[in-house]
Design a protein around this motif. Structure first.
Motif, PDB file in Angstrom:
ATOM      1  N   PRO A  58      -5.722   2.870 -14.152  1.00  0.00           N
ATOM      2  CA  PRO A  58      -6.174   2.663 -15.531  1.00  0.00           C
ATOM      3  C   PRO A  58      -5.367   3.513 -16.505  1.00  0.00           C
ATOM      4  CG  PRO A  58      -7.623   4.182 -14.407  1.00  0.00           C
ATOM      5  CD  PRO A  58      -6.621   3.738 -13.386  1.00  0.00           C
ATOM      6  N   ALA A  59      -5.650   3.358 -17.791  1.00  0.00           N
ATOM      7  CA  ALA A  59      -5.041   4.238 -18.795  1.00  0.00           C
ATOM      8  C   ALA A  59      -5.465   5.675 -18.505  1.00  0.00           C
ATOM      9  CB  ALA A  59      -5.469   3.813 -20.190  1.00  0.00           C
ATOM     10  N   MET A  60      -4.528   6.613 -18.627  1.00  0.00           N
ATOM     11  CA  MET A  60      -4.798   7.994 -18.245  1.00  0.00           C
ATOM     12  C   MET A  60      -4.507   8.931 -19.412  1.00  0.00           C
ATOM     13  SD  MET A  60      -3.148   7.987 -14.390  1.00  0.00           S
ATOM     14  CE  MET A  60      -3.614   9.702 -14.132  1.00  0.00           C
ATOM     15  N   THR A  61      -5.467   9.806 -19.686  1.00  0.00           N
ATOM     16  CA  THR A  61      -5.288  10.840 -20.708  1.00  0.00           C
ATOM     17  C   THR A  61      -4.493  11.997 -20.119  1.00  0.00           C
ATOM     18  OG1 THR A  61      -7.384  11.863 -20.085  1.00  0.00           O
ATOM     19  CG2 THR A  61      -7.436  10.204 -21.846  1.00  0.00           C
ATOM     20  N   PRO A  62      -3.947  12.880 -20.950  1.00  0.00           N
ATOM     21  CA  PRO A  62      -3.186  14.019 -20.411  1.00  0.00           C
ATOM     22  C   PRO A  62      -4.010  14.828 -19.406  1.00  0.00           C
ATOM     23  CG  PRO A  62      -2.828  13.834 -22.765  1.00  0.00           C
ATOM     24  CD  PRO A  62      -3.890  12.838 -22.428  1.00  0.00           C
ATOM     25  N   LYS A  63      -3.403  15.216 -18.314  1.00  0.00           N
ATOM     26  CA  LYS A  63      -3.966  16.016 -17.219  1.00  0.00           C
ATOM     27  C   LYS A  63      -5.015  15.266 -16.395  1.00  0.00           C
ATOM     28  CE  LYS A  63      -1.432  19.253 -18.897  1.00  0.00           C
ATOM     29  NZ  LYS A  63      -0.089  19.463 -18.283  1.00  0.00           N
ATOM     30  N   GLN A  64      -5.229  14.008 -16.665  1.00  0.00           N
ATOM     31  CA  GLN A  64      -6.200  13.245 -15.886  1.00  0.00           C
ATOM     32  C   GLN A  64      -5.632  12.917 -14.513  1.00  0.00           C
ATOM     33  OE1 GLN A  64      -7.666   9.714 -17.831  1.00  0.00           O
ATOM     34  NE2 GLN A  64      -8.521   8.863 -15.933  1.00  0.00           N
ATOM     35  N   GLU A  65      -6.521  12.941 -13.511  1.00  0.00           N
ATOM     36  CA  GLU A  65      -6.127  12.627 -12.147  1.00  0.00           C
ATOM     37  C   GLU A  65      -6.829  11.362 -11.665  1.00  0.00           C
ATOM     38  OE1 GLU A  65      -6.776  15.718  -9.358  1.00  0.00           O
ATOM     39  OE2 GLU A  65      -5.155  17.010 -10.090  1.00  0.00           O
ATOM     40  N   GLU A  66      -6.097  10.595 -10.864  1.00  0.00           N
ATOM     41  CA  GLU A  66      -6.663   9.431 -10.205  1.00  0.00           C
ATOM     42  C   GLU A  66      -6.341   9.529  -8.719  1.00  0.00           C
ATOM     43  OE1 GLU A  66      -8.509   6.853 -11.190  1.00  0.00           O
ATOM     44  OE2 GLU A  66      -8.664   7.603 -13.262  1.00  0.00           O
ATOM     45  N   GLU A  67      -7.356   9.290  -7.894  1.00  0.00           N
ATOM     46  CA  GLU A  67      -7.184   9.388  -6.446  1.00  0.00           C
ATOM     47  C   GLU A  67      -7.377   8.019  -5.801  1.00  0.00           C
ATOM     48  OE1 GLU A  67      -8.686  12.626  -3.362  1.00  0.00           O
ATOM     49  OE2 GLU A  67     -10.271  11.171  -3.796  1.00  0.00           O
ATOM     50  N   GLU A  68      -6.458   7.670  -4.913  1.00  0.00           N
ATOM     51  CA  GLU A  68      -6.539   6.415  -4.190  1.00  0.00           C
ATOM     52  C   GLU A  68      -6.416   6.701  -2.699  1.00  0.00           C
ATOM     53  OE1 GLU A  68      -7.172   3.552  -5.430  1.00  0.00           O
ATOM     54  OE2 GLU A  68      -6.801   3.830  -7.583  1.00  0.00           O
ATOM     55  N   LEU A  69      -7.279   6.087  -1.904  1.00  0.00           N
ATOM     56  CA  LEU A  69      -7.259   6.246  -0.452  1.00  0.00           C
ATOM     57  C   LEU A  69      -6.715   4.969   0.194  1.00  0.00           C
ATOM     58  CD1 LEU A  69     -10.749   7.922   0.138  1.00  0.00           C
ATOM     59  CD2 LEU A  69      -8.529   9.041  -0.182  1.00  0.00           C
ATOM     60  N   PHE A  70      -6.032   5.144   1.310  1.00  0.00           N
ATOM     61  CA  PHE A  70      -5.510   3.996   2.048  1.00  0.00           C
ATOM     62  C   PHE A  70      -5.503   4.328   3.525  1.00  0.00           C
ATOM     63  CE2 PHE A  70      -1.988   6.669   0.761  1.00  0.00           C
ATOM     64  CZ  PHE A  70      -1.195   6.760   1.895  1.00  0.00           C
ATOM     65  N   GLN A  71      -5.533   3.290   4.346  1.00  0.00           N
ATOM     66  CA  GLN A  71      -5.525   3.443   5.798  1.00  0.00           C
ATOM     67  C   GLN A  71      -4.199   2.951   6.354  1.00  0.00           C
ATOM     68  OE1 GLN A  71      -8.980   1.884   7.737  1.00  0.00           O
ATOM     69  NE2 GLN A  71      -8.216   2.258   9.808  1.00  0.00           N
ATOM     70  N   VAL A  72      -3.683   3.701   7.331  1.00  0.00           N
ATOM     71  CA  VAL A  72      -2.391   3.372   7.932  1.00  0.00           C
ATOM     72  C   VAL A  72      -2.643   2.719   9.290  1.00  0.00           C
ATOM     73  CG1 VAL A  72      -0.158   4.267   8.680  1.00  0.00           C
ATOM     74  CG2 VAL A  72      -1.371   5.359   6.785  1.00  0.00           C
ATOM     75  N   PRO A  73      -2.093   1.536   9.532  1.00  0.00           N
ATOM     76  CA  PRO A  73      -2.266   0.897  10.845  1.00  0.00           C
ATOM     77  C   PRO A  73      -1.501   1.651  11.923  1.00  0.00           C
ATOM     78  CG  PRO A  73      -0.743  -0.369   9.490  1.00  0.00           C
ATOM     79  CD  PRO A  73      -1.315   0.702   8.599  1.00  0.00           C
ATOM     80  N   THR A  74      -2.170   1.928  13.045  1.00  0.00           N
ATOM     81  CA  THR A  74      -1.560   2.707  14.131  1.00  0.00           C
ATOM     82  C   THR A  74      -1.696   1.982  15.464  1.00  0.00           C
ATOM     83  OG1 THR A  74      -3.627   3.922  14.492  1.00  0.00           O
ATOM     84  CG2 THR A  74      -2.041   4.875  12.943  1.00  0.00           C
ATOM     85  N   ASN A  75      -1.577   0.674  15.438  1.00  0.00           N
ATOM     86  CA  ASN A  75      -1.754  -0.089  16.673  1.00  0.00           C
ATOM     87  C   ASN A  75      -0.508  -0.093  17.555  1.00  0.00           C
ATOM     88  OD1 ASN A  75      -0.582  -1.565  14.549  1.00  0.00           O
ATOM     89  ND2 ASN A  75      -0.909  -3.492  15.625  1.00  0.00           N
ATOM     90  N   ARG A  76       0.631   0.425  17.043  1.00  0.00           N
ATOM     91  CA  ARG A  76       1.855   0.502  17.835  1.00  0.00           C
ATOM     92  C   ARG A  76       2.486   1.878  17.680  1.00  0.00           C
ATOM     93  NH1 ARG A  76       2.454  -3.429  21.493  1.00  0.00           N
ATOM     94  NH2 ARG A  76       4.715  -3.285  21.419  1.00  0.00           N
ATOM     95  N   ARG A  77       3.142   2.329  18.768  1.00  0.00           N
ATOM     96  CA  ARG A  77       3.873   3.590  18.714  1.00  0.00           C
ATOM     97  C   ARG A  77       5.042   3.442  17.739  1.00  0.00           C
ATOM     98  NH1 ARG A  77       8.512   4.501  20.447  1.00  0.00           N
ATOM     99  NH2 ARG A  77       8.463   2.478  21.503  1.00  0.00           N
ATOM    100  N   ALA A  78       5.180   4.394  16.833  1.00  0.00           N
ATOM    101  CA  ALA A  78       6.238   4.285  15.820  1.00  0.00           C
ATOM    102  C   ALA A  78       6.241   5.544  14.965  1.00  0.00           C
ATOM    103  CB  ALA A  78       6.023   3.055  14.940  1.00  0.00           C
ATOM    104  N   VAL A  79       7.254   5.630  14.123  1.00  0.00           N
ATOM    105  CA  VAL A  79       7.265   6.597  13.024  1.00  0.00           C
ATOM    106  C   VAL A  79       7.090   5.784  11.752  1.00  0.00           C
ATOM    107  CG1 VAL A  79       8.540   8.374  11.793  1.00  0.00           C
ATOM    108  CG2 VAL A  79       8.757   8.187  14.279  1.00  0.00           C
ATOM    109  N   ILE A  80       5.923   5.892  11.149  1.00  0.00           N
ATOM    110  CA  ILE A  80       5.591   5.106   9.964  1.00  0.00           C
ATOM    111  C   ILE A  80       5.902   5.933   8.728  1.00  0.00           C
ATOM    112  CG2 ILE A  80       3.748   3.931   8.713  1.00  0.00           C
ATOM    113  CD1 ILE A  80       2.389   3.437  11.383  1.00  0.00           C
ATOM    114  N   VAL A  81       6.710   5.369   7.855  1.00  0.00           N
ATOM    115  CA  VAL A  81       7.110   6.050   6.627  1.00  0.00           C
ATOM    116  C   VAL A  81       6.221   5.569   5.484  1.00  0.00           C
ATOM    117  CG1 VAL A  81       8.999   6.510   5.032  1.00  0.00           C
ATOM    118  CG2 VAL A  81       9.475   6.212   7.473  1.00  0.00           C
TER     119      VAL A  81
END
Length: 429
Positions: free
Chosen positions: A150-173
């Motif tokens: 959204p529109a953000m005022t000075p010093k405002q923080e926004e936090e977003e969470l996400f899940q990383v799929p780990t069904n295969r051996r790998a180095v996920i970037v």
């Protein structure tokens, strides 16, 4: 004058002309190439903001203008100006500067295949003015996570969470994060990177083995070799004293009994050194799932050897693994790619090249798939001395666990990763 003579004469006349043309072409290229780099450095950033759809609209607009000029069709004139005007209007959506502070966190940074891995992206408005709503794109492995801020005022923080799929051996970037400016039609798009990428290591599944690599190396001081030396730990026999022998090794009781100085001889011992060979070429496996089982078996063996404090090296087509700690070894195993040959055509070539700078091993463990024949593993035996013990581990999905011997070489067959501890207990008994 024959035809052949005329051709030779023509060739002789044209050869200097051809050489001159080549020199001219080289000179022109040397002048044009730096100029082209300068032009692209200026024009490139402008052209890169045009999307595929934008190029189509520009092309159709230019074509409509040309048709209107050639055939004097007013409809095409109107269409051409509308299409070109849409690109001009879209350019206004690119105007403006943003000031974001972006932090990417992965918790945890290392997981086992199938475990849950969560990520967190924190975006802060670090500027002194209000920022308009924007879209953030976060590449995660082969996918892209999109977040609408959204529109953000000075010093405002926004936090977003996400899940990383780990069904295969790998180095996920995960990353880098990009803020996207552009029009709603997707004609123009400007992306600005705000954070560095973060690596998530998805380790292979492993099982715990018995101590001392289940009997691969039984002694604490090192393996006893067949070489006889005058100074070591493993006593071998007595021999008559010769000038220059160290008197500390004189066996005085035997010398007094037979009336002649006798000194001790020893069998040379060396520090235990184990090499694990994990090929990645597709010719050694029936499929990728079998390859994953082999990697898990190799990682399980290597983990136990490192815990026991035995000197270890693990090699594959991509090069040596880092084996200072169990964690660094598992990180290296996560980077393996199925089907990577590294230019090697045979297992013997791979082992010879990757081990030529390593100390002489006391044990070599070769881990492969069902298509890795005993002949392939026996070819590795010829690279090392007779004091080296060889162990072959074959990963074959669904196979019954087997422990056998082929040409003096111990062979293990693993159908499931859970079979490995029992096989190694049988190996040490």
């Amino acid at each position: 004058m024959t035809i052949a003579t005329r051709l030779d004469t023509a060739t002789a006349l044209l050869r200097p002309a051809g050489a001159s043309l080549r020199r001219f072409g080289t000179g022109v290229a040397n002048v044009v190439r730096p100029a082209a780099r300068v032009v692209w450095r200026i024009v490139g950033p402008v052209l890169r903001v045009i999307t595929g759809a934008g190029w189509v609209v520009l092309g159709l607009g230019a074509l409509a203008i040309v048709l209107s000029l050639v055939f004097d069709w007013q409809e095409f004139t109107f269409l051409g100006f509308v299409l070109l005007a849409s690109v001009v209007v879209a350019a206004f959506f690119l105007v403006g500067r943003s000031s974001y502070g972006v932090l990417i966190e992965l918790n945890p940074r290392r997981v086992v295949v199938g475990e849950r891995a969560m990520g967190r992206m924190v975006v802060t408005n670090t500027g002194a003015r209000r920022l308009a709503p924007t879209r953030m794109e976060l590449p995660v492995g082969k996918g892209v996570a999109e977040f609408q801020l959204p529109a953000m005022t000075p010093k405002q923080e926004e936090e977003e969470l996400f899940q990383v799929p780990t069904n295969r051996r790998a180095v996920i970037v995960a990353g880098p994060v990009e803020s996207i400016r552009g029009d709603q039609l997707g004609l123009l798009r400007r992306a600005v990177k705000w954070a560095d990428a973060v690596d998530l290591f998805v380790h292979p599944r492993t099982v715990r083995l018995a101590s001392s690599a289940a009997g691969l190396v039984r002694d604490l001081e090192g393996q006893v070799s067949s070489k006889i030396t005058n100074n070591d730990l493993a006593f071998h026999a007595l021999r008559p004293y010769v000038p220059g022998d160290d008197r500390r090794y004189v066996h005085w009781r035997t010398s007094a009994r037979i009336g002649q100085l006798m000194v001790r001889q020893f069998q040379e011992t060396r520090r235990s050194q184990i090499i694990v060979v994990q090929p990645t070429g597709a010719q050694f496996f029936a499929g990728e799932d079998e390859f994953e089982l082999a990697v898990s078996a190799a990682a399980s063996i290597a983990s136990q050897i490192i815990r026991d404090g035995t000197q270890l090296d693990v090699v594959s087509e991509a090069g040596p693994w880092r084996t200072r700690t169990v964690t660094s070894m598992l990180d290296s195993s996560s980077r393996l790619e199925y089907g990577h040959t590294g230019g090697f055509t045979t297992l013997r070539d791979l082992v010879r090249e990757r081990t030529k700078r390593l100390p002489a091993p006391s044990v070599v463990v070769t881990v492969g798939g069902s298509k890795l024949s005993p002949g392939d593993i026996r070819s590795v035996q010829t690279l090392f001395g007779s004091d080296t013990t060889h162990l072959g581990v074959t990963a074959e999905l669904g196979a019954q666990p087997r422990l056998g011997s082929v040409a003096g070489m111990t062979m293990l067959t693993v159908g499931r990763l859970e079979d490995l501890p029992g096989l190694f207990r049988g190996l040490s008994s």
